[in-house]
Design a protein around this motif. Structure first.
Motif, PDB file in Angstrom:
ATOM      1  N   ASP A 193     -15.760  -2.751 -39.374  1.00 58.49           N
ATOM      2  CA  ASP A 193     -16.933  -3.341 -38.724  1.00 58.49           C
ATOM      3  C   ASP A 193     -16.664  -3.575 -37.247  1.00 58.49           C
ATOM      4  O   ASP A 193     -17.541  -3.394 -36.401  1.00 58.49           O
TER       5      ASP A 193
ATOM      6  N   ARG B 164     -10.168   0.718 -31.606  1.00 59.33           N
ATOM      7  CA  ARG B 164     -11.583   0.804 -31.265  1.00 59.33           C
ATOM      8  C   ARG B 164     -11.773   1.622 -29.985  1.00 59.33           C
ATOM      9  O   ARG B 164     -12.618   2.503 -29.912  1.00 59.33           O
TER      10      ARG B 164
ATOM     11  N   LEU C  74     -15.575 -10.395 -39.455  1.00 59.85           N
ATOM     12  CA  LEU C  74     -15.862  -9.045 -39.927  1.00 59.85           C
ATOM     13  C   LEU C  74     -14.554  -8.283 -40.136  1.00 59.85           C
ATOM     14  O   LEU C  74     -13.510  -8.680 -39.620  1.00 59.85           O
TER      15      LEU C  74
ATOM     16  N   ALA D 113     -29.863   2.118 -42.974  1.00 59.39           N
ATOM     17  CA  ALA D 113     -28.873   1.124 -43.385  1.00 59.39           C
ATOM     18  C   ALA D 113     -27.531   1.472 -42.746  1.00 59.39           C
ATOM     19  O   ALA D 113     -27.293   2.629 -42.375  1.00 59.39           O
ATOM     20  N   ILE D 114     -26.677   0.473 -42.639  1.00 49.40           N
ATOM     21  CA  ILE D 114     -25.352   0.715 -42.083  1.00 49.40           C
ATOM     22  C   ILE D 114     -24.535   1.527 -43.077  1.00 49.40           C
ATOM     23  O   ILE D 114     -24.506   1.220 -44.265  1.00 49.40           O
TER      24      ILE D 114
ATOM     25  N   LEU E 216     -18.396  -2.110 -33.908  1.00 47.72           N
ATOM     26  CA  LEU E 216     -19.250  -3.223 -33.477  1.00 47.72           C
ATOM     27  C   LEU E 216     -20.175  -2.784 -32.339  1.00 47.72           C
ATOM     28  O   LEU E 216     -19.722  -2.286 -31.317  1.00 47.72           O
ATOM     29  N   GLY E 217     -21.472  -2.989 -32.528  1.00 48.64           N
ATOM     30  CA  GLY E 217     -22.440  -2.631 -31.504  1.00 48.64           C
ATOM     31  C   GLY E 217     -22.814  -1.157 -31.525  1.00 48.64           C
ATOM     32  O   GLY E 217     -23.759  -0.741 -30.874  1.00 48.64           O
ATOM     33  N   ARG E 218     -22.050  -0.338 -32.260  1.00 52.12           N
ATOM     34  CA  ARG E 218     -22.342   1.098 -32.343  1.00 52.12           C
ATOM     35  C   ARG E 218     -22.199   1.536 -33.793  1.00 52.12           C
ATOM     36  O   ARG E 218     -21.547   2.543 -34.101  1.00 52.12           O
ATOM     37  N   GLU E 219     -22.817   0.775 -34.695  1.00 53.25           N
ATOM     38  CA  GLU E 219     -22.675   1.029 -36.126  1.00 53.25           C
ATOM     39  C   GLU E 219     -23.220   2.404 -36.497  1.00 53.25           C
ATOM     40  O   GLU E 219     -24.174   2.888 -35.897  1.00 53.25           O
ATOM     41  N   LEU E 220     -22.588   3.008 -37.497  1.00 54.51           N
ATOM     42  CA  LEU E 220     -23.102   4.269 -38.020  1.00 54.51           C
ATOM     43  C   LEU E 220     -24.249   3.961 -38.973  1.00 54.51           C
ATOM     44  O   LEU E 220     -24.186   3.029 -39.762  1.00 54.51           O
ATOM     45  N   ILE E 221     -25.298   4.748 -38.897  1.00 55.89           N
ATOM     46  CA  ILE E 221     -26.495   4.475 -39.684  1.00 55.89           C
ATOM     47  C   ILE E 221     -26.761   5.657 -40.617  1.00 55.89           C
ATOM     48  O   ILE E 221     -26.592   6.808 -40.241  1.00 55.89           O
TER      49      ILE E 221
ATOM     50  N   LYS F 210     -21.494   1.837 -44.345  1.00 52.35           N
ATOM     51  CA  LYS F 210     -20.185   1.173 -44.416  1.00 52.35           C
ATOM     52  C   LYS F 210     -19.093   2.118 -44.897  1.00 52.35           C
ATOM     53  O   LYS F 210     -17.967   2.075 -44.420  1.00 52.35           O
TER      54      LYS F 210
ATOM     55  N   MET G 209     -18.035   4.411 -42.136  1.00 54.79           N
ATOM     56  CA  MET G 209     -17.327   3.636 -41.124  1.00 54.79           C
ATOM     57  C   MET G 209     -15.895   3.349 -41.568  1.00 54.79           C
ATOM     58  O   MET G 209     -14.949   3.431 -40.786  1.00 54.79           O
TER      59      MET G 209
END
Lengths: 267, 380
Positions: A115, A176, A111, A133-134, A119-124, A136, A139
């Motif tokens: 990403d 991160r 990734l 949806a993510i 990771l594990g806390r994606e913006l939606i 991107k 992010m």
């Protein structure tokens, strides 16, 4: 994300009045008959960089893993900002603001940097007002701004991590933690897998974080690096804390003698 | 590791790598960004598309290959393979494999047919179809859930766990059907997988969903048919799955688990739940494929997906997914499926012994994996 640095600085100014960010009291961990860590107490204050040194098998990793929620201590307590904390999983520790940078980096190399930061806390984002949806785009924008703020350059935000160098990967792992507003950063041999120029880059970054008032526990084999960055040095030998000294009041010879145990000191 | 006293950095790196069970890269991280590397990466990324075009061009000289009817037939005939391959893509991206998918499809077709047969011939067709569909999906879901539990909870390697399910599904398929196909005889049922969206007749005009009324004999032959229902079904499934894999959080976690399972764990991703879900998804796809089989051939048979079982893996791998996990797309899987489909179809049209299709598909798989490995080496 703007302003996290200024928050930290503000807190730093108050540090005399506030309890330590992390305080460990009498941490003990047995593995069968072996006492890996024996009643170790330590504290990290706001804005302080703590160097943790010791020979192989001295208990550094075990101690760190208790603080980052991997092992539960057999005895002893951990306080975060003066409040007792029960860390029974790595996620507990992350939620409490303790971010650990592992020497194997813990990044998904397939990734990209954005990403991985999320990771594990994606913006939606809700597409068509319905489908989650993510996000991107968002992010990537946020990732770019945190990388920029930390003065990190990587070849491209959308390139997979495996195309980055070891130092760049380390930088992504660090950003991160910063993005997620770590209260305490633990770095386990952050330069172990890196070439010399890349080590220098990573230490520049650590110094940058230090200047921002981020409390850090750093484990390293490299005495020169420890001295360049740490305010205080704790030495472990066979699971016991044998020294807790101001970095300005000691030298590498003394630290090594604490590590191997042939000193005549009064500790 | 704790026994040794190593202070030299290089040595301790090696020790740590052993200790952590994970390979650490050492040495210089300078990247070679020369022309050859870039070319190789481009080839690695796009060779499948180029190969696909070349394949179509090669066969286009054969009479009957380049025709609307042939293309529609190839797509409709391979709808079930594509559906299985879609489920397989998710599994392979996590670094696993589902060897049971073809036989779960067969079992689902058998159980669905048995349930549908319970309805009298004159029953409401929609009800019969709904019950058949639900049954097939539930059978697939159960098989997938068992796979997922055994792999994520009991830590049985996917290859073995799904090989076990291969035997179980195959056995129950034959036990329940007794061997021969279980036919479903409700009138009109075959139309749902054999019909077309548009029928055009030069003099009568066109109609949707069914033939224009009153056509017989020679008139039927003059009718042009467009867009088989099966193509509509698989396009819907493909679009939904593509969204799930490339836009939803679930898909992102599937890639993360396949890329670095320890990183995924430390990032707080529910790795076990993701693994369970991909095998359940693959099971559901097998169920849907089994149901489509029942609709297309008016009945179920235990060996319905025998030939599709390994071809689903082949389609995914040819489509650029890595068996090591972390890589793969559904567009790639679509192309991979089409390559296999057109190799089979083209060889038959050219008049080559049809058994050569196995040889051809075999060679393509090996080439695909070789290119993938070469790509990885270059990147390192």
């Amino acid at each position: 994300m703007k302003g996290f640095a200024s928050n930290i600085v503000e807190k730093t100014e108050l540090k005399k009045a506030t309890p330590p960010v992390l305080e460990c009291v009498g941490l003990t961990k047995h593995f069968g008959g072996l006492v890996a860590v024996n009643r170790v107490s330590l504290s990290v204050n706001q804005g302080e960089v703590l160097g943790l040194v010791g020979d192989n098998g001295a208990g550094k990793s075990t101690l760190i893993q208790m603080i980052s929620g991997v092992y539960a201590p057999d005895e002893g307590q951990i306080f975060i900002n003066g409040e007792i904390a029960k860390l029974s999983s790595p996620m507990d520790a992350r939620n409490a603001g303790i971010e650990t940078i592992y020497q194997d980096l813990a990044l998904a190399t397939n990734l990209n940097a954005a990403d991985n930061i999320f990771l594990g806390r994606e913006l939606i984002i809700k597409k068509l007002g319905l489908l989650p949806a993510i996000d991107k785009k968002q992010m990537q924008t946020q990732a770019k701004s945190v990388l920029k703020e930390l003065d990190i350059t990587i070849p491209g935000i959308s390139r997979p991590i495996r195309e980055l160098s070891g130092g760049q990967r380390q930088a992504v792992a660090i950003s991160r933690s910063i993005y997620w507003q770590a209260k305490l950063l633990i770095m386990d041999e952050p330069t172990a897998a890196l070439g010399v120029p890349e080590q220098r880059k990573v230490y520049e970054l650590v110094r940058n974080l230090k200047d921002r008032g981020m409390p850090i526990i750093i484990i390293s084999h490299n005495m020169r690096d420890i001295f360049a960055i740490a305010d205080r040095i704790i030495v472990l030998r066979r699971g016991v804390k044998v020294a807790d000294v101001d970095a300005n009041a000691t030298n590498d010879k003394e630290i090594v003698s604490f590590m191997v145990g042939n000193n005549n000191g009064d500790l | 590791m704790k026994i040794f006293k190593l202070k030299q950095k290089t040595q301790s790196i090696k020790m740590d790598a052993l200790d952590g069970g994970e390979e650490l890269e050492s040495g210089s991280f300078e990247k070679k960004n020369n022309f050859a590397t870039k070319t190789l990466l481009l080839v690695g990324k796009y060779w499948v598309f180029v190969f696909f075009i070349l394949l179509l061009t090669g066969f286009s000289t054969a009479k009957g290959f380049l025709s609307l009817n042939n293309f529609q037939a190839v797509l409709a005939n391979n709808a079930m393979l594509l559906v299985l391959a879609i489920g397989q893509t998710f599994v392979i991206i996590t670094g696993g494999i589902d060897l049971s998918t073809g036989w779960v499809m067969g079992l689902a077709s058998v159980v669905a047919s048995i349930i549908m047969r319970q309805f009298p011939i004159e029953s409401n067709l929609a009800l019969v179809i709904f019950c058949g569909f639900s049954t097939a999906v539930v059978v697939g879901l159960i098989a997938g859930a068992v796979n997922g539990m055994v792999i994520s909870q009991l830590k049985v390697p996917p290859f073995i766990a799904t090989l076990g399910m291969y035997g179980i599904a195959r056995g129950f398929g034959y036990i329940l059907s007794g061997g021969p196909p279980v036919s479903v005889n409700h009138p009109g049922i075959g139309h749902f997988a054999n019909g077309y969206l548009i029928y055009i007749h030069p003099s009568v005009g066109f109609s949707l969903f069914t033939l224009p009324e009153g056509l017989t004999g020679m008139d039927l032959r003059q009718t042009t048919t467009l867009i088989p229902f099966l193509i509509i079904y698989f396009v819907i499934i493909l679009v939904v799955s593509h969204w799930l894999l490339s836009k939803a959080r679930f898909g992102q976690h599937v890639y993360a688990v396949g890329g670095n399972i320890r990183a995924a764990l430390r990032a707080g991703i529910p790795v076990n739940s993701i693994l369970k879900k991909v095998y359940i998804l693959s099971g559901i796809m097998a169920g849907i494929a089994g149901f489509l089989y029942v609709m297309r051939y008016s009945g179920g048979v235990a060996a319905a997906g025998d030939a599709l079982n390994l071809n689903s893996v082949a389609a995914v791998v040819v489509g650029g997914a890595s068996l090591m996990g972390g890589e793969g797309t559904l567009i790639g899987t679509l192309i991979g499926t089409l390559i296999i489909a057109f190799i089979q179809n083209g060889l038959i049209i050219v008049g080559v012994d049809p058994f050569y299709q196995y040889v051809a598909v075999g060679v393509i798989i090996i080439i695909a994996v070789l290119i993938d490995q070469l790509k990885k080496q270059v990147v390192k």
